[in-house]
Design a protein around this motif. Structure first.
Motif, PDB file in Angstrom:
ATOM      1  N   LEU A  11      41.827  -6.089   7.124  1.00  0.00           N
ATOM      2  CA  LEU A  11      42.782  -5.274   6.384  1.00  0.00           C
ATOM      3  C   LEU A  11      44.102  -5.228   7.133  1.00  0.00           C
ATOM      4  CD1 LEU A  11      43.336  -3.283   4.015  1.00  0.00           C
ATOM      5  CD2 LEU A  11      42.528  -1.450   5.549  1.00  0.00           C
ATOM      6  N   PHE A  78      39.092   1.202   1.912  1.00  0.00           N
ATOM      7  CA  PHE A  78      39.323  -0.119   2.493  1.00  0.00           C
ATOM      8  C   PHE A  78      39.263  -0.069   4.019  1.00  0.00           C
ATOM      9  CE2 PHE A  78      40.797  -0.804  -1.772  1.00  0.00           C
ATOM     10  CZ  PHE A  78      40.458  -2.119  -2.030  1.00  0.00           C
ATOM     11  N   ALA A  82      36.547  -2.255   6.196  1.00  0.00           N
ATOM     12  CA  ALA A  82      37.118  -3.365   6.976  1.00  0.00           C
ATOM     13  C   ALA A  82      36.329  -3.626   8.254  1.00  0.00           C
ATOM     14  CB  ALA A  82      38.569  -3.060   7.318  1.00  0.00           C
TER      15      ALA A  82
END
Length: 128
Positions: A11, A78, A82
């Motif tokens: 990410l 996210f 990650a």
């Protein structure tokens, strides 16, 4: 937005500004290392989005995705998913995204050009 299924997900949360973040510079250096087992997700918006998007398409990097700006609650998903957080910026004086990544427990790969320590180092050095 769904999180892509891949063995590894990286990410990068950044303003899409080549002069500051060096997104195309970084991608061109690691292009051959990216495989279908790695997803690189870039969250953020900025003036160079179209150029970055076009370059990604031209290179056939289907595993590199521009997510745009995500609401904070969505972005936290996210961070949690990650495998690593990237911030290979050319210049980033005070990146909040690093703090967010630290809170999520995500390993961080960060450029030495991030943070405001260099300006302080120069100021102190001149006074000594």
């Amino acid at each position: 937005m769904d999180i892509p299924a891949a063995e590894r997900m990286l990410l990068w949360v950044a303003r899409l500004s080549e002069a500051e973040k060096g997104i195309l510079n970084f991608l061109s250096q690691v292009r051959d290392l990216l495989s279908d087992k790695i997803s690189l997700l870039i969250a953020g918006e900025g003036p160079d989005r179209k150029e970055i998007e076009d370059w990604i398409t031209k290179q056939g990097l289907a595993n590199v995705k521009l997510l745009g700006n995500l609401p904070r609650g969505e972005l936290s998903k996210f961070y949690a998913a990650a495998d690593a957080f990237l911030l290979p910026s050319l210049h980033d004086s005070n990146p909040l995204s690093v703090v967010e990544a630290l809170w999520s427990g995500c390993p961080i790969f960060m450029s030495r050009n991030c943070g405001n320590w260099r300006s302080e180092e120069r100021r102190v050095g001149k006074e000594c």
